[in-house]
Write an enzyme that holds these catalytic residues in place. Structure first.
Site, PDB file in Angstrom:
ATOM      1  N   ASP A 103       0.806  -1.231   0.000  1.00  0.00           N
ATOM      2  CA  ASP A 103       0.000   0.000   0.000  1.00  0.00           C
ATOM      3  C   ASP A 103       0.838   1.279   0.000  1.00  0.00           C
ATOM      4  O   ASP A 103       0.334   2.344  -0.295  1.00  0.00           O
ATOM      5  CB  ASP A 103      -0.865   0.076   1.277  1.00  0.00           C
ATOM      6  N   MET A 109      -6.093  -1.881  -3.912  1.00  0.00           N
ATOM      7  CA  MET A 109      -5.891  -1.913  -2.465  1.00  0.00           C
ATOM      8  C   MET A 109      -5.508  -0.542  -1.909  1.00  0.00           C
ATOM      9  O   MET A 109      -5.081   0.337  -2.659  1.00  0.00           O
ATOM     10  CB  MET A 109      -4.831  -2.942  -2.114  1.00  0.00           C
ATOM     11  N   HIS A 126      -6.158  -9.787  -4.349  1.00  0.00           N
ATOM     12  CA  HIS A 126      -4.835 -10.282  -3.967  1.00  0.00           C
ATOM     13  C   HIS A 126      -3.859 -10.462  -5.107  1.00  0.00           C
ATOM     14  O   HIS A 126      -2.673 -10.678  -4.868  1.00  0.00           O
ATOM     15  CB  HIS A 126      -4.986 -11.569  -3.153  1.00  0.00           C
ATOM     16  N   ASN A 167      20.252   5.225 -19.263  1.00  0.00           N
ATOM     17  CA  ASN A 167      20.493   6.047 -18.077  1.00  0.00           C
ATOM     18  C   ASN A 167      21.912   6.614 -18.051  1.00  0.00           C
ATOM     19  O   ASN A 167      22.634   6.471 -17.072  1.00  0.00           O
ATOM     20  CB  ASN A 167      20.208   5.264 -16.787  1.00  0.00           C
ATOM     21  N   GLU A 170      27.132  -4.191 -23.342  1.00  0.00           N
ATOM     22  CA  GLU A 170      27.539  -4.330 -24.758  1.00  0.00           C
ATOM     23  C   GLU A 170      28.854  -3.604 -25.075  1.00  0.00           C
ATOM     24  O   GLU A 170      29.640  -4.077 -25.872  1.00  0.00           O
ATOM     25  CB  GLU A 170      26.426  -3.848 -25.696  1.00  0.00           C
TER      26      GLU A 170
END
Ligand code: ADP
Length: 741
Positions: free
Chosen positions: A152, A194, A285, A521, A618
């Site tokens: 949560d 949830m 769930h 990144n 790479e």
């Protein structure tokens, strides 16, 4: 010998296993003894073989598993002092006075209660003759490190908790799927996610998936007639051509009077007022289950390491901490204080004090909610009388990165909502040259939030020579006041070309903002770029499968990942999959390294190792290619083990963006539009790159870029994630005898 007890408690969360693995292996590596306490506090109360030593190899092969291998439970006995007395006795008998607890606010409250009562409990145990005075003396203080384990994300004190990112994966996958079926039938779907006291999953899930309405506990709809307002927006949505209507409802959603808003009620409202076929889907769930995401595995691993270091630190004896992530850093904060604030949040919601609830949630949450409210509109706010209307264009550059479309969608809608004219440039800077530019309206970007690839198109072209004249002419023709460039290093370079030529072409003298979007990144001015998380998850999925395929066959895999000369994807995917070796350009590759690896692998397989995993970036080394490495290992392995290579290739650039990338794109694009507007209105012409540094939105001036870049290798000089190399290395070491992963 220092002994640490580790347990998982309360609701399970994906990533708990990675935390347990990290706690056990970090602890063993630092010379401590580790004991697992099975089935949460119930195991602590029951004692016996519910508390037993756990070794290096027992936490092998669990990174990819959801749930928790040491079990979790809810223990009513532990809520009583009598239960905690038994628990204390069992801890003393096992010589444990340091605990790492992975759980939600209930579990961590229990831990803090136990610590507060500790000396009283020991006194009572001594008086009753259950433990000796010497035992009590040896374990006078109980030290606690709590890890936030809760899908949560309802604990205050940490930006994010273990399991929340994976839950968002489940939620966005589900809403994406429902969106396509809803669109086919022009249906409405009401989706319950949830979160009893916390709208994090509902809000971030709805924002990421482009849902049309959201109801959360912290900020109920303003009006008494909220039903009508919701229906009006959905009705207008249909009128402007939206084929689906998706309403996301947090479990604990409520109206201003504190009455719960159920999915069935929302469905009834939609059916009655819109005469639409509405369906309810309760995700339940499913949100807890399944294999953890890269983010959750790595978060858990880092929190686990810090937890162990904290409980082993004698200066911290007798204290209780929450090990948390704040602003992309792992920190320890006072547990009692976090729990107090978490209780205040629950009380604020319970007491209908929603202003306070939103304050406690923090500025990112509030900003996300504001953006959500704008994104669900069906048309922009009316322009203010006399306002200056700016003309802003969005362009891509570099390779496609998942999340680019999300960024454009947010930028276009927020720009339009501020009353400006928004333009999309097709095919990157080539489109600026060829005048491939279109004015966008509200619906031009409809449905773009979850789309991978790049709807605008992107390429690596960097303008020069006569291109500049063409670009100048087009910028002039379209009267562009500011430019948002979304992409990788090629995009940044292209933007800098315009910036550097602004003396020759005055029309280039406008604010240009670059937004980092590349799976590699490898950009300056930001710790994270849009697309990298999706690529990491693609790599992780592939490597998990490769590992499964190899289980019985004594195999070493050399997996090649993208990143050019930046090892981010290689290192972070190794951390998430337990690869024992990473090759990247930052560290270089020497023949002696490979010889050492061969020796280690040979020794390992002789001892019964079944699987080896090496991840190679790479661009790690031109000469020692993936082919070369594979051949070398194969030749040296003889009959002892088999060696295969897997070059993952372009699957890393594809796929729909993961929620982390969608939300990062949203956050950055939101700020870019405000900043462009501010700068233009203030007559400022500075150009900059936006980024997250220390978890905060920052801007780096173009003039600073050359200083920050390692231009020979096209990556930033400082790369924060290189500091994670030691933990990746330690945790993936082979244990005595068998498989390391
Ligand atoms: P979560 O940790 O996911 O919030 P719960 O609230 O069910 O889950 O708490 C898990 C367990 O932690 C409980 O079953 C109980 O054993 C223990 N616990 C919770 N709250 C307390 C408390 N106030 N005092 C002592 N133990 C508690």
């Amino acid at each position: 010998m220092k002994r640490i007890g580790v347990l998982t408690s309360g609701g399970d969360a994906p990533g708990m296993n990675a935390a347990v693995r990290s706690v056990v292996r970090t602890g063993l590596n630092l010379g401590a003894e580790l004991l697992a306490i099975y089935e949460g506090y119930q195991g602590m109360v029951d004692g016996g073989d519910q508390i037993r030593p756990i070794g290096w190899n027992e936490v092998g092969g669990i990174l990819y598993q959801g749930g928790t291998i040491i079990g979790t439970a809810r223990s009513p006995e532990f809520r009583e002092r009598s239960g905690r007395l038994k628990a204390a006795q069992n801890l003393i008998k096992n010589k444990i006075d340091r605990l790492v607890i992975i759980g939600g606010d209930g579990s961590l409250t229990g831990a803090d209660v136990l610590r507060q009562e500790w000396s009283g409990l020991l006194e009572e145990l001594v008086e009753d003759g259950q433990i000796s005075p010497a035992e009590a003396e040896r374990h006078q203080q109980l030290t606690i490190a709590g890890l936030p384990g809760s899908i949560d994300n309802d604990l205050l004190g940490t930006d994010i908790s273990i399991g929340a990112d994976t839950a968002l994966h489940r939620i966005t996958d589900a809403i994406d799927a429902l969106t396509s079926t809803a669109a086919s039938h022009q249906r409405a779907f009401v989706v319950e996610v949830m979160g009893r006291n916390c709208g994090y999953l509902a809000l971030m899930g709805a924002l990421a998936s482009g849902a049309d309405w959201v109801l959360i506990p912290e900020s109920p709809p303003d009006l008494d007639e909220w039903e009508e307002k919701m229906c009006q927006v959905l009705r207008q949505g249909r009128e402007i051509g939206r084929r689906d209507s998706i309403v996301v409802v947090a479990e604990g959603a409520r109206d201003r009077h504190g009455n719960l808003i159920t999915c069935d009620y929302v469905k009834q409202v939609l059916e009655e007022r819109l005469q639409e076929d509405a369906r309810v889907t309760i995700l339940g769930h499913v949100q807890r289950g399944g294999s953890p995401s890269v983010f959750d595995r790595n978060l858990s691993t880092l929190l686990g390491e810090m937890a162990v270091k904290t409980v082993l630190d004698d200066d911290e004896a007798g204290k209780s901490y929450l090990i948390a992530m704040q602003n992309n850093n792992i920190v320890r904060v006072d547990l009692a204080d976090c729990l107090k604030r978490t209780r205040q949040m629950a009380a604020a919601i319970e007491g209908n004090d929603y202003k306070r609830a939103m304050e406690l949630r923090g500025s990112s949450f509030r900003s996300a909610f504001r953006v959500m409210r704008t994104m669900v509109r069906t048309q922009p706010h009316a322009r203010e009388a006399g306002q200056r209307v700016l003309r802003l264009a969005v362009v891509h550059g570099g390779a496609p990165a998942p999340g680019m479309n999300t960024a454009v969608r947010v930028a276009v809608r927020l720009g339009l909502d501020k009353g400006h004219t928004m333009m999309g440039v097709y095919n990157g800077f080539q489109g600026l040259i060829n005048n491939d530019i279109q004015e966008f309206n509200w619906m031009s970007v409809s449905g773009w939030a979850p789309l991978g690839g790049s709807e605008l198109g992107t390429n690596r072209h960097i303008p020069g020579g006569s291109d500049l004249y063409a670009i100048a002419r087009n910028l002039e023709e379209w009267k562009i006041d500011g430019l948002l460039v979304v992409g990788g290093w090629a995009a940044y370079q292209a933007a800098q070309v315009l910036y550097n030529q602004r003396k020759n072409y005055p029309v280039f003298d406008i604010p240009i903002i670059c937004l980092p979007a590349t799976i590699d990144n490898d950009l300056p001015g930001s710790e994270l770029s849009v697309g990298a998380d999706t690529a990491l998850n693609s790599i992780m999925d592939a490597v998990d499968k490769i590992k499964q395929s190899a289980v019985a066959s004594r195999r070493v895999f050399v997996v090649e990942v993208m990143g050019r000369r930046c090892g981010y994807l290689a290192l972070m995917s190794a951390l998430a999959t337990g690869a024992e070796r990473v090759y990247m350009h930052e560290e270089g590759v020497a023949l002696t390294d490979m010889v050492e690896d061969v020796n280690q692998l040979t020794a390992g397989f002789k001892e019964g190792k079944r699987l080896g995993l090496i991840i190679r970036s790479e661009g790690a080394n031109q000469t020692y290619s993936t082919d070369f490495m594979t051949s070398l290992f194969r030749e040296e392995a003889g009959d002892l083990f088999d060696v295969r290579q897997a070059v993952l290739g372009h699957l890393q650039q594809g796929g729909n963006p993961k929620p982390f990338d969608r939300n990062l794109a949203t956050r950055l694009a939101t700020d870019c539009i405000s900043t462009l507007e501010e700068r233009i209105l203030a007559g400022q012409k500075e150009s900059a790159c936006i980024g997250l540094m220390g978890g905060k939105v920052t801007y780096t001036d173009f003039d600073d870029l050359p200083r920050l870049m390692d231009l020979e290798n096209d990556r930033p000089k400082q790369q924060w994630w290189l500091d994670l190399r030691p933990i990746a290395r330690v945790l993936a070491q082979p244990g005595p005898g068998t498989a390391p992963v």
